[in-house]
Write a protein that holds these residues in place. Structure first.
Motif, PDB file in Angstrom:
ATOM      1  N   HIS A  54      -4.893 -24.703  25.290  1.00 24.08           N
ATOM      2  CA  HIS A  54      -5.059 -23.101  25.276  1.00 24.08           C
ATOM      3  C   HIS A  54      -5.479 -22.821  26.773  1.00 24.08           C
ATOM      4  O   HIS A  54      -6.282 -23.111  27.494  1.00 24.08           O
ATOM      5  CB  HIS A  54      -6.005 -22.537  24.406  1.00 24.08           C
ATOM      6  N   GLU A  55      -4.876 -21.784  27.427  1.00 26.52           N
ATOM      7  CA  GLU A  55      -5.143 -21.375  28.627  1.00 26.52           C
ATOM      8  C   GLU A  55      -6.807 -20.820  28.845  1.00 26.52           C
ATOM      9  O   GLU A  55      -7.367 -21.196  29.899  1.00 26.52           O
ATOM     10  CB  GLU A  55      -4.213 -20.108  29.096  1.00 26.52           C
TER      11      GLU A  55
ATOM     12  N   ARG B 225      -9.468 -19.424  13.750  1.00 26.59           N
ATOM     13  CA  ARG B 225     -11.051 -19.499  13.602  1.00 26.59           C
ATOM     14  C   ARG B 225     -11.157 -20.683  12.581  1.00 26.59           C
ATOM     15  O   ARG B 225     -12.418 -21.265  12.988  1.00 26.59           O
ATOM     16  CB  ARG B 225     -11.331 -18.411  12.738  1.00 26.59           C
ATOM     17  N   ASN B 226     -10.177 -21.502  12.048  1.00 22.38           N
ATOM     18  CA  ASN B 226     -10.584 -22.386  11.134  1.00 22.38           C
ATOM     19  C   ASN B 226      -9.983 -23.975  11.602  1.00 22.38           C
ATOM     20  O   ASN B 226     -10.469 -24.733  11.352  1.00 22.38           O
ATOM     21  CB  ASN B 226     -10.064 -22.347   9.614  1.00 22.38           C
ATOM     22  N   ILE B 227      -8.718 -23.662  12.382  1.00 24.16           N
ATOM     23  CA  ILE B 227      -8.407 -24.833  13.011  1.00 24.16           C
ATOM     24  C   ILE B 227      -8.558 -25.193  14.405  1.00 24.16           C
ATOM     25  O   ILE B 227      -8.267 -24.116  15.322  1.00 24.16           O
ATOM     26  CB  ILE B 227      -6.681 -24.968  12.598  1.00 24.16           C
ATOM     27  N   LYS B 228      -8.966 -26.197  14.957  1.00 19.38           N
ATOM     28  CA  LYS B 228      -9.470 -26.353  16.393  1.00 19.38           C
ATOM     29  C   LYS B 228      -8.293 -26.977  17.302  1.00 19.38           C
ATOM     30  O   LYS B 228      -8.264 -26.934  18.479  1.00 19.38           O
ATOM     31  CB  LYS B 228     -10.412 -26.761  16.631  1.00 19.38           C
ATOM     32  N   SER B 229      -7.207 -27.449  16.688  1.00 21.20           N
ATOM     33  CA  SER B 229      -6.089 -28.086  17.464  1.00 21.20           C
ATOM     34  C   SER B 229      -5.304 -27.415  18.630  1.00 21.20           C
ATOM     35  O   SER B 229      -4.607 -28.100  19.570  1.00 21.20           O
ATOM     36  CB  SER B 229      -5.001 -28.476  16.508  1.00 21.20           C
ATOM     37  N   ASP B 230      -5.539 -26.035  18.419  1.00 20.18           N
ATOM     38  CA  ASP B 230      -5.112 -25.238  19.611  1.00 20.18           C
ATOM     39  C   ASP B 230      -5.775 -24.756  20.674  1.00 20.18           C
ATOM     40  O   ASP B 230      -5.854 -24.019  21.487  1.00 20.18           O
ATOM     41  CB  ASP B 230      -4.342 -23.928  18.972  1.00 20.18           C
TER      42      ASP B 230
ATOM     43  N   PRO C 240      -2.516 -16.759  23.938  1.00 19.41           N
ATOM     44  CA  PRO C 240      -1.884 -16.457  22.332  1.00 19.41           C
ATOM     45  C   PRO C 240      -3.431 -16.492  21.589  1.00 19.41           C
ATOM     46  O   PRO C 240      -4.342 -17.128  21.989  1.00 19.41           O
ATOM     47  CB  PRO C 240      -1.008 -17.486  21.992  1.00 19.41           C
ATOM     48  N   PRO C 241      -3.307 -16.008  20.218  1.00 17.77           N
ATOM     49  CA  PRO C 241      -4.722 -15.987  19.570  1.00 17.77           C
ATOM     50  C   PRO C 241      -4.948 -17.339  18.930  1.00 17.77           C
ATOM     51  O   PRO C 241      -4.257 -18.257  18.827  1.00 17.77           O
ATOM     52  CB  PRO C 241      -4.147 -14.994  18.216  1.00 17.77           C
ATOM     53  N   LEU C 242      -6.101 -17.563  18.739  1.00 20.25           N
ATOM     54  CA  LEU C 242      -6.756 -18.731  18.450  1.00 20.25           C
ATOM     55  C   LEU C 242      -7.390 -18.849  16.762  1.00 20.25           C
ATOM     56  O   LEU C 242      -7.973 -17.707  16.607  1.00 20.25           O
ATOM     57  CB  LEU C 242      -7.915 -19.186  19.226  1.00 20.25           C
TER      58      LEU C 242
ATOM     59  N   SER D 255     -16.345 -20.449  14.798  1.00 15.06           N
ATOM     60  CA  SER D 255     -15.604 -19.064  14.560  1.00 15.06           C
ATOM     61  C   SER D 255     -16.354 -18.124  15.819  1.00 15.06           C
ATOM     62  O   SER D 255     -15.627 -17.257  16.458  1.00 15.06           O
ATOM     63  CB  SER D 255     -15.723 -18.475  13.447  1.00 15.06           C
ATOM     64  N   ALA D 256     -17.535 -17.991  15.952  1.00 11.46           N
ATOM     65  CA  ALA D 256     -18.430 -17.131  16.523  1.00 11.46           C
ATOM     66  C   ALA D 256     -17.925 -17.277  18.244  1.00 11.46           C
ATOM     67  O   ALA D 256     -17.788 -16.267  18.834  1.00 11.46           O
ATOM     68  CB  ALA D 256     -19.965 -17.396  16.496  1.00 11.46           C
ATOM     69  N   VAL D 257     -17.713 -18.372  18.619  1.00  7.86           N
ATOM     70  CA  VAL D 257     -17.329 -18.563  19.929  1.00  7.86           C
ATOM     71  C   VAL D 257     -16.158 -17.891  20.538  1.00  7.86           C
ATOM     72  O   VAL D 257     -15.886 -17.393  21.575  1.00  7.86           O
ATOM     73  CB  VAL D 257     -17.262 -20.056  20.658  1.00  7.86           C
ATOM     74  N   LEU D 258     -15.274 -17.555  19.473  1.00 10.82           N
ATOM     75  CA  LEU D 258     -13.934 -16.933  19.765  1.00 10.82           C
ATOM     76  C   LEU D 258     -14.227 -15.511  20.303  1.00 10.82           C
ATOM     77  O   LEU D 258     -13.449 -14.896  20.952  1.00 10.82           O
ATOM     78  CB  LEU D 258     -13.014 -16.783  18.470  1.00 10.82           C
TER      79      LEU D 258
END
Length: 353
Positions: free
Chosen positions: A161-162, A151-156, A147-149, A132-135
């Protein structure tokens, strides 16, 4: 050395338990405050992270006997590295050698399991918090990721993601090229661990004519290092906010090669779409990535660049840790004292000759 099957080379004896010890063993969660567990947490972060500790200790003890008959230089490179890690472990924990040499094999395995539990637990904790911190570090402060990412799911994340795709794009490839982007996203272009991503470079700028320029000096790496070693709050503050950090607790006053490779590996994984850190994950190829960074940092042919890099890191993270690593201000009282002392030594040496 004899190659007869009844008299195998020394390095084969110390590896009879199978494979290199410098590869990850079974995943175990750290739940103990045992001193060996605590030591394993710090050792894994700062010296060698992806390690099978029971195998490391067992092979290391056997090798100490072998080295009475053959120098370490006669061993393959991977065994020499394994022995360096083993010796660093002995040096970092007083009384460990005596405990290992006086104990039974079961005692050695137990010690290794406790160390491994600590290293694995620290790695798991850091993976969880960095996810979560890396976001917060992907775009300049005040801007938002579009688009927003989650914090709990990494599939995007990853090449889906761009923003994370641009950071993970291998140096030398053009993320802005539509065909390149699609090939990375679909997996048609497989990325090996030794194909280093753009986020390792300062400003995400890679110069093929000077590949050392800016390497391992990016802001996101500094943020990741501070988050793990000097406390999450120190990322946005001056380094003095480190009293409760891992570095302070273990007396860490400089950045090590192992800690730099560790953070690079953790940040890379946090940007990826993979949900579980595993050495068998062929998508992230984290173990190969970690080893490739260490290979560079430990290469004697790169010593000048590496010394400069490590000093840069220590000044960024631990600027007040050691007077020997601080640049003395020109025309200061201290500089004048040093100059006078140097001149006096020079006169004494001249008169003595």
């Amino acid at each position: 050395m004899s190659s007869d099957e009844n008299h195998p080379p020394p390095h084969e004896l110390s590896r009879k338990r199978g494979g290199s010890a410098l590869h990850m063993g079974p995943r175990k969660k750290a739940t103990s405050s045992n001193p060996l567990v605590l030591h394993g947490r710090h050792f894994g972060r700062t010296v060698f992270a992806l390690c099978n500790y029971p195998a490391l200790l067992t092979s290391g003890i056997l090798r100490l006997d072998e080295l009475q008959d053959a120098p370490i230089e006669d061993y393959p490179a991977d065994v020499r590295r394994e022995h360096r890690v083993f010796m660093e472990l002995l040096d970092s924990y007083p009384g460990l050698l005596e405990r290992l040499t006086n104990g039974e094999e079961e005692d050695i395995i137990q010690v290794g399991e406790l160390l491994g539990k600590g290293a694995s637990g620290a790695r798991g904790d850091d993976t969880k918090t960095l996810k979560s911190a890396v976001l917060e570090w992907l775009v300049p402060r005040g801007q938002v990721v579009i688009p927003p990412l989650s914090r709990n799911i990494k599939s995007d994340r990853g090449f889906n993601h761009e923003v994370t795709g641009a950071l993970l794009c291998p140096a030398g490839l053009d993320w802005s090229n539509a065909e390149t982007k699609q090939a990375l996203k679909s997996g048609e272009t497989a990325v090996r661990g030794d194909q280093w991503p753009m986020f390792l470079y300062a400003g995400c700028v890679y110069d093929p004519e000077d590949p050392w320029k800016g390497l391992l000096r990016s802001e996101i790496l500094v943020f990741g290092f501070k988050h793990v070693f000097t406390s999450p709050s120190s990322v946005d503050k001056e380094p003095k906010a480190t009293r409760s950090g891992n570095a302070h607790l273990h007396g860490m006053k400089s950045v090590t090669k192992g800690s730099l490779a560790y953070i690079a590996t953790q940040v890379r994984f946090s940007l990826s779409s993979s949900s579980v850190f595993s050495r068998t994950d062929t998508v992230t190829d984290s173990e190969n990535f970690y080893h490739s960074i260490l290979d560079l940092l430990e290469d004697p042919d790169e010593i000048e660049e590496v010394v400069d890099l490590m000093m840069w890191w220590t000044r960024r993270v631990f600027p007040n840790s050691s007077s020997s690593q601080r640049i003395i201000s020109t025309n200061s009282a201290l500089s004048k004292i040093r100059e006078k002392c140097a001149a006096l030594r020079e006169r004494v040496n001249t008169s003595a000759t």
